[in-house]
Design a protein around this motif. Structure first.
Motif, short mmCIF file in Angstrom:
data_model
loop_
_atom_site.label_atom_id
_atom_site.label_comp_id
_atom_site.label_asym_id
_atom_site.label_seq_id
_atom_site.Cartn_x
_atom_site.Cartn_y
_atom_site.Cartn_z
N MET A 1 0.77 -0.95 -0.38
CA MET A 1 0.14 -0.29 0.09
C MET A 1 0.51 1.32 0.52
SD MET A 1 -3.33 1.50 2.95
CE MET A 1 -3.92 -0.31 2.83
N SER A 2 0.19 1.98 -1.00
CA SER A 2 1.37 3.51 -0.81
C SER A 2 0.85 4.75 0.44
CB SER A 2 2.23 3.65 -2.41
OG SER A 2 1.97 5.13 -3.10
N TYR A 3 2.22 4.95 0.37
CA TYR A 3 1.55 6.36 1.86
C TYR A 3 2.17 7.31 1.18
CZ TYR A 3 -0.47 2.53 4.76
OH TYR A 3 -0.82 1.17 4.93
N ALA A 4 1.45 8.52 1.69
CA ALA A 4 2.77 9.86 1.78
C ALA A 4 2.62 10.55 2.96
CB ALA A 4 0.86 10.70 0.83
N LYS A 59 7.66 1.93 7.04
CA LYS A 59 7.81 1.57 5.42
C LYS A 59 6.74 -0.05 6.10
CE LYS A 59 11.68 3.71 2.93
NZ LYS A 59 12.25 3.36 2.06
N GLY A 60 6.69 -0.78 6.92
CA GLY A 60 6.07 -1.30 7.11
C GLY A 60 4.75 -1.51 7.76
N LEU A 61 4.26 -0.67 7.86
CA LEU A 61 3.14 -0.35 8.61
C LEU A 61 1.37 -0.50 7.73
CD1 LEU A 61 0.70 1.70 11.06
CD2 LEU A 61 1.60 3.13 9.56
N GLN A 62 0.70 -1.02 8.36
CA GLN A 62 -0.42 -1.95 7.46
C GLN A 62 -1.57 -1.48 8.41
OE1 GLN A 62 -0.21 -6.21 6.32
NE2 GLN A 62 0.95 -5.96 4.68
N ILE A 63 -2.66 -1.23 7.87
CA ILE A 63 -4.40 -1.10 8.24
C ILE A 63 -4.77 -1.89 7.52
CG2 ILE A 63 -5.85 0.78 9.11
CD1 ILE A 63 -3.39 2.60 8.24
N LEU A 84 -3.73 -1.91 13.48
CA LEU A 84 -2.66 -1.65 12.84
C LEU A 84 -1.71 -2.77 13.07
CD1 LEU A 84 -3.03 1.69 14.72
CD2 LEU A 84 -3.50 1.12 12.44
N LYS A 85 -0.50 -2.36 12.15
CA LYS A 85 -0.14 -4.28 12.32
C LYS A 85 1.47 -3.69 12.04
CE LYS A 85 -1.77 -6.55 9.25
NZ LYS A 85 -2.16 -8.81 9.24
N GLN A 86 2.40 -3.96 12.38
CA GLN A 86 4.46 -3.57 12.28
C GLN A 86 4.75 -4.91 11.15
OE1 GLN A 86 6.50 -1.87 10.48
NE2 GLN A 86 6.40 -0.16 12.01
N ASN A 87 4.87 -4.30 10.12
CA ASN A 87 5.34 -5.63 8.90
C ASN A 87 7.04 -5.45 9.24
OD1 ASN A 87 2.88 -6.91 9.14
ND2 ASN A 87 2.51 -6.47 6.60
N GLY A 88 7.50 -4.81 9.91
CA GLY A 88 8.42 -4.95 9.94
C GLY A 88 9.08 -5.32 10.82
N VAL A 89 11.06 -5.22 10.79
CA VAL A 89 11.44 -5.37 12.44
C VAL A 89 11.32 -4.87 13.33
CG1 VAL A 89 13.80 -5.99 13.59
CG2 VAL A 89 12.99 -6.86 11.04
N LEU A 90 11.56 -3.18 13.54
CA LEU A 90 11.72 -2.20 14.03
C LEU A 90 9.99 -1.91 14.28
CD1 LEU A 90 14.34 -0.41 12.66
CD2 LEU A 90 14.66 -1.64 14.22
#
Length: 411
Positions: A1-4, A59-63, A84-90
């Motif tokens: 998903m593209s975020y600004a 960059k790993g944020l998902q909604i 709200l999910k964070q797919n990255g490590v940080l």
């Protein structure tokens, strides 16, 4: 998903940070150079790490989300449930959820502040809303605001090509006011408007008692079996039912597709929505009344680029059309190939109740044209019109907050 992602700097924190760097440098110069330089280098590296950390984590944020109800009545409450999910490590250190909603609903509670969004199971948040105004409402996340560890930069996250970050749609049904038999419908069924100096009739026989029959006052020699006792009690006189039924007439309801003109401020926008809701509820109220009177009606409404018709015969039809009106849109500009009054209604010869938010010379001209073609037209507006409108006051009616219809008297 593209975020600004938009960035803004916290000048207060940055000023404090620069002062701290200056203190470390002064300590190195005047007291202990090794310890001072160590702290100074740490002060230089820390904000870089903080900013890089937050940028990678975003960059790993998902909604993901949903609403607890899609079709609502006014006054119903419903919940917007977000994951709200964070797919990255940080993980994200600090996240604020900024909710958004249209004027049709009211939010309950404050924006959520999330302290640390990790990559294990994410975070679930719920926001409760109340359905307030008829129509298609939108609820969701307008933006997410994230701050880096040091608090130097605030990141505002939105969708790349639209304003809202995440939105869900709900349909809010209009109320169906229960209104009594009124002069407006009586006059429409009579098939002819009164002159401006003519007193309105006390009753129309077709509606006065048993539907489908005329009544008159009792004269000696009339059969007592034909006395309508309920009607007689209301008029304080014996009323006799005539044996010949009255031929039923159809009343067409036309919903003008034009919105109120000149909407600029938020307050004006809200008032326009309330006026549109009043128009829709007035149409449903009149349909309900006609159904109770045993009358059939046809509604003309504009949708999907052209005029549509809906025929009312049963209570199920009424509720079907009630739902269809949740998706109705009043337009700011008129479409090219659709006049503001359908020809089928203008030349049909049956009485028209025309509900409009924008009573102007164009509508008045169409109403006069219909009357010349033998089609009586009554105009209904949600609020008093501006001075200078050209519609005849004997044909123009105002509907108030209690859904009472009164003839507009010019000032």
């Amino acid at each position: 998903m593209s975020y600004a992602v938009a960035k803004s700097f916290n000048r207060k924190y940055i000023t404090g940070y620069l002062l701290s760097c200056a203190v470390c440098l002064a300590y190195a110069l005047f007291f202990e150079i090794r310890l001072g330089l160590t702290f100074f280098i740490l002060m230089l590296v820390t904000p870089v790490l903080s900013i890089v950390w937050t940028s990678i984590a975003l960059k790993g944020l998902q909604i993901e989300g949903s609403v607890s109800g899609k079709i609502l009545s006014k006054g119903d409450t419903f919940a917007l449930q977000l994951h709200l999910k964070q797919n990255g490590v940080l993980p994200l250190p600090l996240l604020r959820v900024v909710y958004g909603q249209s004027e049709h609903v009211q939010a309950m509670g404050q924006d959520d502040l999330i302290m640390g969004l990790g990559s294990d199971r994410g975070m679930r948040v719920t926001r409760v809303f109340t359905a307030k105004i008829w129509g298609t409402a939108q609820v969701g996340i307008e933006a997410l605001e994230a701050t880096d560890v040091m608090g130097f930069i605030r990141y505002t996250v939105r969708m790349a090509k639209q304003k809202e970050l995440f939105m869900e749609t709900v349909e809010i049904l209009a109320d169906i006011p229960d209104i009594p038999l009124n002069e407006l419908l009586q006059e429409s069924m009579q098939g002819a408007s009164l002159d401006e100096d003519q007193e309105p009739p006390e009753r129309l026989h077709h509606f006065a008692g048993q539907p489908g029959y005329e009544h008159r006052e009792y004269v000696p020699g009339d059969d007592f079996k034909r006395i309508n006792w309920k009607l007689s009690a209301r008029h304080d006189a014996y009323m006799v039912r005539l044996d010949e039924p009255v031929a039923s007439r159809r009343v067409n309801l036309v919903v003008d597709y034009m919105a109120c003109d000149g909407v600029h401020s938020r307050e004006a926008r809200l008032q326009t929505i309330l006026d549109e809701e009043k128009i829709v509820a007035s149409v449903l109220a009149m349909m309900s009344l006609m159904m109770k009177q045993g009358l059939e009606s046809t509604v003309f409404y504009h949708m999907d680029g052209g005029w549509r018709t809906f025929h009312l015969q049963t209570e199920e039809d009424l509720h079907t059309f009630r739902y269809r009106l949740t998706q109705y849109r009043f337009l700011r500009e008129a479409p090219q190939r659709a006049g503001r009054m359908p020809d089928e209604a203008v030349y049909g010869g049956e009485s028209i109740l025309y509900f409009t938010n924008r009573l102007d010379s164009h509508v008045s001209g169409l109403a006069d044209k219909a009357r010349q073609a033998g089609t009586p037209v009554q105009l209904v507006v949600p609020r008093p019109q501006e001075k200078g409108y050209s519609a005849s006051p004997s044909h123009t009616w105002l509907v108030n907050e209690q859904f009472e219809f009164s003839r507009i008297i010019p000032t």
